[in-house]
Design a protein around this motif. Structure first.
Motif, PDB file in Angstrom:
ATOM      1  N   UNK A 263     -17.921 -22.172   6.942  1.00 43.80           N
ATOM      2  CA  UNK A 263     -18.634 -23.302   6.344  1.00 43.80           C
ATOM      3  C   UNK A 263     -19.193 -22.938   4.971  1.00 43.80           C
ATOM      4  N   UNK A 264     -19.792 -21.744   4.861  1.00 43.96           N
ATOM      5  CA  UNK A 264     -20.375 -21.328   3.591  1.00 43.96           C
ATOM      6  C   UNK A 264     -19.278 -21.116   2.548  1.00 43.96           C
ATOM      7  N   UNK A 265     -18.156 -20.539   2.952  1.00 40.05           N
ATOM      8  CA  UNK A 265     -17.059 -20.343   2.001  1.00 40.05           C
ATOM      9  C   UNK A 265     -16.480 -21.683   1.556  1.00 40.05           C
ATOM     10  N   UNK A 266     -16.401 -22.641   2.463  1.00 42.38           N
ATOM     11  CA  UNK A 266     -15.929 -23.972   2.099  1.00 42.38           C
ATOM     12  C   UNK A 266     -16.909 -24.634   1.128  1.00 42.38           C
ATOM     13  N   UNK A 267     -18.189 -24.448   1.378  1.00 37.02           N
ATOM     14  CA  UNK A 267     -19.208 -24.984   0.476  1.00 37.02           C
ATOM     15  C   UNK A 267     -19.082 -24.366  -0.909  1.00 37.02           C
ATOM     16  N   UNK A 268     -18.850 -23.053  -0.968  1.00 31.75           N
ATOM     17  CA  UNK A 268     -18.679 -22.372  -2.255  1.00 31.75           C
ATOM     18  C   UNK A 268     -17.439 -22.872  -2.980  1.00 31.75           C
ATOM     19  N   UNK A 269     -16.359 -23.112  -2.225  1.00 29.30           N
ATOM     20  CA  UNK A 269     -15.129 -23.616  -2.827  1.00 29.30           C
ATOM     21  C   UNK A 269     -15.346 -25.001  -3.429  1.00 29.30           C
TER      22      UNK A 269
ATOM     23  N   UNK B  45     -26.859 -15.593  -0.218  1.00 28.79           N
ATOM     24  CA  UNK B  45     -26.145 -15.885   1.026  1.00 28.79           C
ATOM     25  C   UNK B  45     -24.648 -16.001   0.766  1.00 28.79           C
ATOM     26  N   UNK B  46     -24.284 -16.727  -0.286  1.00 32.46           N
ATOM     27  CA  UNK B  46     -22.870 -16.903  -0.610  1.00 32.46           C
ATOM     28  C   UNK B  46     -22.218 -15.557  -0.916  1.00 32.46           C
TER      29      UNK B  46
END
Length: 501
Positions: A375-381, A408-409
């Motif tokens: 989820x965090x990686x998708x948010x960063x993308x 966090x990212x």
């Protein structure tokens, strides 16, 4: 002065000004844990005594030795109040898993199974890390005590993983776990205010889920001994079975659906269960990682079932049952099997290989990368794509209605990089030790992700790890620990600066 975890308190001061490692508190806690495992060995010892198996002697000897070592450490290093520094917390986390695995291997080594040191340690580490890979051939005729000890290791390891993931790793800021700390430990979430209270609630809930699974398995006709073993290894998403054929030994659909349900239950964050039990009935669905995880699982179920039905493997309802069980077992890193999915075609083979890395939710018993990080990686993308066409736009990164910091990212991206890096390294090492390509790459994946079920003729659903060379077993055991401790807990101990001012 920053804050950190302790046993029995909500937080423990991390003394940033201390440069010398005082091993006393670490050894005291390790000794106390060894005493607990010595007591746990009395359970399978009793089972062997009741069934008239001579292996009770192996458990008695192991328990006495473990009790002696643990008692000596606890007595000589006793402290009325334990204050852990950040450095001590890292050392304790790694040392406790190494030490407990070592003493847990003793019953396997002294038993009549004729396992050597490498096989015994592999079996113990696989159990404690809830990986589920085994080196024992002939489980159907194995002594009751050994079977019960394997399941008990996974059950205890599962609850230990939950507590570690909630009480320790978030404070160490490993792989984005600090975000989970802000979600699970904030008083505004109406969870119990102390870590000790949270651990007690989780323990009660964990026991209740195990009892419910046992009752349902008994209802569908599974014998009492098999039911208690599979209840422990289902809720802990661990995968040890009492049969060589795993769950495929039982053809009853009720048994398979029950285990599927409890594998999913073990893959959800336990702190959300606590919130639910305390009256926050929307706590589970309100958590973004739970929603995304369950939606993903349902999509995989449906897609795999339709594929199996279209290929003429099974009728639709039977295809759904096999697809749900097998994919859930892989996603939750449990490792149970009912069918050899290698026979379902190359497309399914690749799907299962991909699912090995996914894992469940943070704060659960599962391994893998875990959905919070995806989820965090998708948010960063998404944010990076926005910056490409709107570089001056200021956006606030949010997850579960909370701000997500760059720290966090970076932590999540670093974890993903380290995971992939170690996967490649362990794959190469296993290949150098003589394993074929499929066994090497899936063996590394199943160990690092704590799945326990690989692919190929040797470690696939129809095989186990017994035929691998001892050197490969040692490498895989270390990989299991690395994956379970989220890499950084071990890596930081290998950093020279960690031991210097």
């Amino acid at each position: 002065m920053s804050n950190g975890p302790i046993v029995g308190e909500r937080r423990l001061p991390f003394e940033a000004t201390s440069y010398r490692l005082d091993a006393g508190p670490v050894l005291y806690i390790v000794g106390f844990l060894l005493i607990l495992f010595a007591i746990a060995m009395l359970v399978p010892m009793t089972a062997d005594l009741v069934t008239g198996n001579s292996d009770w002697i192996a458990f008695a000897m192991s328990a006495l030795f473990t009790l002696f070592i643990g008692g000596a450490l606890a007595i000589t290093c006793y402290q009325p109040r334990i204050v852990l520094t950040l450095r001590q917390t890292f050392v304790l986390t790694t040392a406790s898993w190494f030490g407990i695995a070592a003493v847990s291997a003793l019953p396997f080594f002294f038993s009549d199974l004729d396992l050597n040191i490498a096989e015994s340690y592999f079996e113990a580490m696989s159990g404690l890390t809830t990986t589920g890979g085994t080196t024992i051939v002939g489980l159907d005729g194995a002594p009751a005590g050994i079977l019960l000890w394997r399941s008990l290791l996974q059950w205890l390891g599962g609850v230990g993983i939950i507590v570690m993931g909630i009480a320790i790793l978030p404070f160490l800021k490993i792989g984005g776990m600090q975000l989970f700390h802000s979600e699970s430990s904030d008083r505004s979430d109406k969870v119990v205010p102390s870590i000790s209270g949270l651990a007690l609630n989780i323990g009660i809930l964990y026991l209740a889920l195990t009892a419910a699974c046992f009752a349902l398995l008994r209802f569908w006709g599974m014998g009492a001994f098999d039911a208690i073993n599979h209840a422990m290894t289902s809720v802990s998403t661990a995968g040890f079975s009492t049969k060589d054929a795993s769950i495929g030994y039982w053809s009853d659909p009720g048994i398979q659906w029950t285990i599927t349900l409890f594998m999913l239950a073990g893959a959800l964050p336990f702190v959300r269960y606590v919130s639910f039990m305390r009256g926050d009935y929307r706590s589970l669905w309100r958590d973004a990682q739970v929603r995304h995880f369950l939606i993903f699982v349902l999509l995989v179920w449906g897609g795999m079932a339709l594929w199996l039905e279209a290929q003429g493997q099974y009728p639709l309802w039977e295809a759904l049952r096999h697809a749900a069980f097998s994919t859930t077992s892989m996603i939750t890193t449990t490792g149970f099997a009912t069918e050899d999915y290698a026979l379902w075609g190359s497309a399914c083979y690749l799907v299962f290989y991909t699912l090995m890395f996914v894992g469940g939710c943070t704060g659960s018993t599962t391994g893998g990368i875990k959905f919070l990080r995806f989820d965090i990686m998708w948010l960063a993308l998404k944010n990076q794509l926005v910056r490409l066409y709107s570089p001056h736009q200021v956006r606030r990164w949010e997850y579960n209605d909370r701000a997500v910091s760059n720290d966090v990212v970076l932590s999540v991206v670093t974890f993903f990089f380290v995971f992939v890096g170690f996967y490649l390294v362990f794959s190469v090492i296993l290949g150098m030790l003589g394993l074929d390509f499929i066994t090497a790459i899936t063996g590394a994946a199943t160990a690092l992700a704590n799945v326990g079920l690989g692919m190929g003729d040797f470690i696939g659903p129809a095989g186990n790890f017994a035929s691998l060379p001892d050197s490969a077993k040692w490498v895989l055991a270390f990989a299991m620990l690395m994956g379970r401790l989220e890499f950084f807990t071990v890596l930081v101990l290998l950093t020279p600066g960690f031991w210097k001012k």
